[in-house]
Design an enzyme around this catalytic site. Structure first.
Site, PDB file in Angstrom:
ATOM      1  N   SER A   1     -10.567   0.424   0.891  1.00 40.55           N
ATOM      2  CA  SER A   1     -11.689  -0.494   0.710  1.00 40.55           C
ATOM      3  C   SER A   1     -12.639  -0.399   1.894  1.00 40.55           C
ATOM      4  O   SER A   1     -12.194  -0.255   3.037  1.00 40.55           O
ATOM      5  CB  SER A   1     -11.187  -1.937   0.622  1.00 40.55           C
ATOM      6  OG  SER A   1     -10.274  -2.071  -0.420  1.00 40.55           O
TER       7      SER A   1
ATOM      8  N   CYS B   1      -7.161  -9.721  -2.852  1.00 37.65           N
ATOM      9  CA  CYS B   1      -6.938  -8.321  -2.489  1.00 37.65           C
ATOM     10  C   CYS B   1      -5.752  -8.197  -1.539  1.00 37.65           C
ATOM     11  O   CYS B   1      -5.599  -8.985  -0.617  1.00 37.65           O
ATOM     12  CB  CYS B   1      -8.197  -7.740  -1.839  1.00 37.65           C
ATOM     13  SG  CYS B   1      -8.103  -5.961  -1.577  1.00 37.65           S
TER      14      CYS B   1
ATOM     15  N   GLU C   1      -7.723  -7.154  -6.836  1.00 36.88           N
ATOM     16  CA  GLU C   1      -7.544  -5.757  -6.424  1.00 36.88           C
ATOM     17  C   GLU C   1      -6.277  -5.697  -5.571  1.00 36.88           C
ATOM     18  O   GLU C   1      -6.303  -6.019  -4.383  1.00 36.88           O
ATOM     19  CB  GLU C   1      -8.750  -5.268  -5.624  1.00 36.88           C
ATOM     20  CG  GLU C   1      -8.683  -3.781  -5.362  1.00 36.88           C
ATOM     21  CD  GLU C   1     -10.063  -3.195  -5.102  1.00 36.88           C
ATOM     22  OE1 GLU C   1     -10.783  -2.878  -6.071  1.00 36.88           O
ATOM     23  OE2 GLU C   1     -10.435  -3.091  -3.920  1.00 36.88           O
TER      24      GLU C   1
ATOM     25  N   TYR D   1      -2.567  -3.476  -4.594  1.00 36.88           N
ATOM     26  CA  TYR D   1      -2.037  -2.105  -4.602  1.00 36.88           C
ATOM     27  C   TYR D   1      -0.694  -2.045  -3.893  1.00 36.88           C
ATOM     28  O   TYR D   1      -0.283  -3.027  -3.288  1.00 36.88           O
ATOM     29  CB  TYR D   1      -3.020  -1.132  -3.950  1.00 36.88           C
ATOM     30  CG  TYR D   1      -3.666  -1.626  -2.666  1.00 36.88           C
ATOM     31  CD1 TYR D   1      -3.048  -1.444  -1.426  1.00 36.88           C
ATOM     32  CD2 TYR D   1      -4.888  -2.301  -2.700  1.00 36.88           C
ATOM     33  CE1 TYR D   1      -3.648  -1.895  -0.258  1.00 36.88           C
ATOM     34  CE2 TYR D   1      -5.500  -2.754  -1.538  1.00 36.88           C
ATOM     35  CZ  TYR D   1      -4.872  -2.536  -0.313  1.00 36.88           C
ATOM     36  OH  TYR D   1      -5.476  -2.993   0.834  1.00 36.88           O
TER      37      TYR D   1
HETATM   38  C1  LIG Z   1      -8.328  -0.054  -4.699  1.00 40.32           C
HETATM   39  C2  LIG Z   1      -7.450   0.262  -3.520  1.00 40.32           C
HETATM   40  C3  LIG Z   1      -7.863  -0.094  -2.262  1.00 40.32           C
HETATM   41  C4  LIG Z   1      -7.046   0.189  -1.171  1.00 40.32           C
HETATM   42  N1  LIG Z   1      -7.472  -0.196   0.058  1.00 40.32           N
HETATM   43  C5  LIG Z   1      -6.686   0.059   1.124  1.00 40.32           C
HETATM   44  C6  LIG Z   1      -7.119  -0.338   2.423  1.00 40.32           C
HETATM   45  O1  LIG Z   1      -8.208  -0.920   2.607  1.00 40.32           O
HETATM   46  N2  LIG Z   1      -6.296  -0.059   3.467  1.00 40.32           N
HETATM   47  C7  LIG Z   1      -5.071   0.572   3.291  1.00 40.32           C
HETATM   48  O2  LIG Z   1      -4.373   0.818   4.296  1.00 40.32           O
HETATM   49  N3  LIG Z   1      -4.654   0.951   2.071  1.00 40.32           N
HETATM   50  C8  LIG Z   1      -5.437   0.731   0.996  1.00 40.32           C
HETATM   51  N4  LIG Z   1      -5.016   1.132  -0.235  1.00 40.32           N
HETATM   52  C9  LIG Z   1      -3.723   1.873  -0.323  1.00 40.32           C
HETATM   53  C10 LIG Z   1      -4.003   3.347  -0.014  1.00 40.32           C
HETATM   54  O3  LIG Z   1      -4.813   3.897  -1.043  1.00 40.32           O
HETATM   55  C11 LIG Z   1      -2.725   4.187   0.052  1.00 40.32           C
HETATM   56  O4  LIG Z   1      -1.899   3.877  -1.021  1.00 40.32           O
HETATM   57  C12 LIG Z   1      -1.936   3.975   1.337  1.00 40.32           C
HETATM   58  O5  LIG Z   1      -2.721   4.315   2.468  1.00 40.32           O
HETATM   59  C13 LIG Z   1      -0.690   4.868   1.343  1.00 40.32           C
HETATM   60  O6  LIG Z   1      -1.075   6.221   1.218  1.00 40.32           O
HETATM   61  P1  LIG Z   1      -0.250   7.335   1.965  1.00 40.32           P
HETATM   62  O7  LIG Z   1      -0.835   8.656   1.562  1.00 40.32           O
HETATM   63  O8  LIG Z   1      -0.148   7.052   3.408  1.00 40.32           O
HETATM   64  O9  LIG Z   1       1.206   7.178   1.346  1.00 40.32           O
HETATM   65  P2  LIG Z   1       1.865   8.122   0.259  1.00 40.32           P
HETATM   66  O10 LIG Z   1       2.230   9.404   0.916  1.00 40.32           O
HETATM   67  O11 LIG Z   1       0.971   8.153  -0.953  1.00 40.32           O
HETATM   68  O12 LIG Z   1       3.131   7.306  -0.137  1.00 40.32           O
HETATM   69  C14 LIG Z   1       4.319   7.295   0.668  1.00 40.32           C
HETATM   70  C15 LIG Z   1       5.262   6.278   0.125  1.00 40.32           C
HETATM   71  O13 LIG Z   1       4.846   4.967   0.512  1.00 40.32           O
HETATM   72  C16 LIG Z   1       4.642   4.147  -0.610  1.00 40.32           C
HETATM   73  N5  LIG Z   1       3.415   3.380  -0.333  1.00 40.32           N
HETATM   74  C17 LIG Z   1       2.156   3.690  -0.644  1.00 40.32           C
HETATM   75  N6  LIG Z   1       1.316   2.757  -0.184  1.00 40.32           N
HETATM   76  C18 LIG Z   1       2.063   1.847   0.442  1.00 40.32           C
HETATM   77  C19 LIG Z   1       1.771   0.639   1.120  1.00 40.32           C
HETATM   78  N7  LIG Z   1       0.501   0.192   1.239  1.00 40.32           N
HETATM   79  N8  LIG Z   1       2.808  -0.050   1.650  1.00 40.32           N
HETATM   80  C20 LIG Z   1       4.086   0.400   1.535  1.00 40.32           C
HETATM   81  N9  LIG Z   1       4.413   1.536   0.898  1.00 40.32           N
HETATM   82  C21 LIG Z   1       3.426   2.243   0.360  1.00 40.32           C
HETATM   83  C22 LIG Z   1       4.463   5.104  -1.784  1.00 40.32           C
HETATM   84  O14 LIG Z   1       4.882   4.515  -3.000  1.00 40.32           O
HETATM   85  C23 LIG Z   1       5.361   6.255  -1.391  1.00 40.32           C
HETATM   86  O15 LIG Z   1       6.704   5.981  -1.698  1.00 40.32           O
HETATM   87  C24 LIG Z   1      -5.805   0.855  -1.342  1.00 40.32           C
HETATM   88  C25 LIG Z   1      -5.403   1.230  -2.626  1.00 40.32           C
HETATM   89  C26 LIG Z   1      -6.204   0.923  -3.699  1.00 40.32           C
HETATM   90  C27 LIG Z   1      -5.722   1.320  -5.058  1.00 40.32           C
END
Ligand SMILES: Cc1cc2nc3c(=O)[nH]c(=O)nc-3n(C[C@H](O)[C@H](O)[C@H](O)COP(=O)(O)OP(=O)(O)OC[C@H]3O[C@@H](n4cnc5c(N)ncnc54)[C@H](O)[C@@H]3O)c2cc1C
Ligand code: SF4
Ligand code: SF4
Length: 426
Positions: free
Chosen positions: A215, A384, A424, A426
């Protein structure tokens, strides 16, 4: 001609895995739980989807608007779809003919009708589904949002101009405030929109990483006013949702970026989680963790408007939850905002020696103020953060309405229809 097959032709609903940014909006929107996902793909259950189209307009990428004419008996299974890296082509007229489908009936194919199981499920007591109250339209006074200027197939490049830890240093949980500059590349964003970051490299099966969504945390005129830049609030993922150790691919990459590095960006995304612009509108913000990003953007825009004398004073109310005060992004700066500008309520669920408090507990404590806002058609509600918070928050709003003598069905429906309740998570 095989009439059984003739009778069983569908327009099968599919999601394009090459464009989908895995934002979960469709899964949260679908009223019949037809959408599911794994770590690879978002997919649609052919036997559950009834073609209601509720998921089409909220999808920020358009990847969900794909349909294939299929004999029902050959519909793509969930297992098949989860392995896809690209969409299969339409079956050719010859392939359809071979499957017993004539050209005329292929043209007449419709989206699948409700299954008997679904109809039976709906006939029983309805369960509370928080997602059904989320609006897919923006408030009437929102500014126009640009979306998909840079789709996943053609990202643009931004330069990192700032990166600092905005939670208290020295704790396991770390959240960074990142500033990205787009130089002369047009990348207009509004508060409440998000952007996608494409991490470099490939995943375990050699496929290019998909973009992760973040976001926007800065207001429309930039983190630094007058510059073409946006800020993000990114939490370093070091454990998965089950608490097992994991190294999040994109969040760690972003948190480790240095000033001067470049990143691949897609988006902007989102055309409904937008703030109202009419000066008497009230904004209630309910968030956990990095769900604070869009709230920071909206608050900062209102603060800038107020400073320039251009705001007539709609209320701002914030409910902000975290495990501890140290984990709360932007805790310090929030403390310095004037009390007559924003009404801030913090909930900490893991403070030693203190009872656990969640945002919905705070909302119930402030029921009288929230009820007054629910009665006012100029009030807008934004939720959110963690997926697990959503249901409790919407239930709290529902209870507050009922206790104030309001009919929640009417209030909830109006909030959705008028683009005044946005979810929103996630
Ligand atoms: C609309 C929207 C807005 C978002 N805004 C933000 C934001 O402002 N800031 C932010 O930090 N993230 C935000 N996210 C989450 C972000 O998109 C990622 O999912 C997050 O950063 C994890 O990605 P990664 O590649 O590090 O982990 P990945 O490599 O994709 O995942 C590693 C593992 O961690 C798990 N995982 C994924 N996300 C999380 C989490 N948040 N907490 C715990 N476990 C998790 C997964 O299921 C997977 O098992 C948002 C998501 C959406 C859909
Ligand atoms: S068309 Fe309707 S039923 Fe099908 S996946 Fe989308 S929201 Fe769900
Ligand atoms: S991009 Fe569209 S299809 Fe993909 S998860 Fe988001 S809403 Fe669903």
């Amino acid at each position: 001609m095989d009439m059984v097959v003739e009778a069983g032709i569908i327009k099968q609903h599919l999601i394009d895995p090459e464009i989908c940014i895995r934002c979960n909006t469709c899964e949260a929107t679908c009223p019949v739980n037809a959408i599911t996902h794994d770590d690879n793909n978002y997919v649609v259950r052919a036997d559950v989807c009834n073609g209601c189209m509720a998921c089409i307009s909220p999808c920020p990428t358009g990847s969900i608007d794909n349909w294939r004419t299929m004999p029902l008996v050959r519909a793509y299974t969930i297992e098949e779809q989860l392995t896809w890296e690209e969409l299969p082509a339409e079956l050719s007229p010859e392939e359809l003919e071979a499957a017993g489908v004539s050209g005329a009936s292929a043209e007449a194919a419709e989206a699948p009708a409700q299954t008997q199981a679904q109809a039976a499920a709906e006939a029983t007591e309805p369960v509370f589904n928080s997602a059904q109250y989320g609006a897919s339209v923006p408030p009437w006074s929102a500014a126009h949002a640009y979306t998909n200027l840079f789709p996943p197939k053609t990202p643009t490049t931004a330069t990192v101009v700032g990166n600092f830890n905005c939670t208290e240093a020295g704790f396991d949980s770390e959240t960074h405030h990142i500033v990205l500059d787009f130089g002369v590349v047009p990348f207009p964003v509004l508060e409440g929109q998000s952007i996608g970051i494409v991490p470099p490299g490939v995943d375990a099966i050699g496929k290019r990483h998909h973009a992760r969504q973040y976001s926007v945390a800065s207001p429309r005129n930039g983190e630094r006013p007058g510059y073409n830049n946006v800020s993000l609030t990114v939490k370093r993922v070091t454990e998965d949702h089950e608490g097992d150790p994991v190294r999040g691919v994109c969040s760690n990459y972003v948190c480790d970026l240095k000033v001067g590095d470049t990143v691949q960006v897609v988006g902007p995304f989102g055309s409904s989680f937008l703030m109202p612009n009419h000066p008497k509108s009230h904004i209630v913000m309910i968030c956990t963790g990095t769900g604070s990003a869009p709230m920071r953007a909206m608050t900062e825009w209102r603060r800038r408007l107020r400073k320039s004398g251009k705001f007539e004073g709609g209320k701002l109310m914030l409910f902000f939850g975290a495990r501890t005060q140290q984990e709360l992004p932007y805790f310090g700066p929030l403390q310095s905002l004037p009390k007559d500008f924003i009404d801030i309520n913090f909930a900490f669920s893991r403070t030693a020696g203190q009872p656990k408090r969640y945002v919905q507990d705070l909302m119930r404590e402030r029921a009288a103020d929230l009820a007054a806002l629910l009665k006012d058609g100029a009030s807008h509600f934004y939720v959110c953060g963690l997926k697990s918070m959503e249901e409790g928050v919407v239930l709290a709003l529902c209870d507050v309405a009922k206790e104030a003598g309001l009919d929640w069905d009417t209030v909830g429906a109006a909030l959705k229809r008028e683009g005044r309740l946005h979810l929103e998570t996630y």
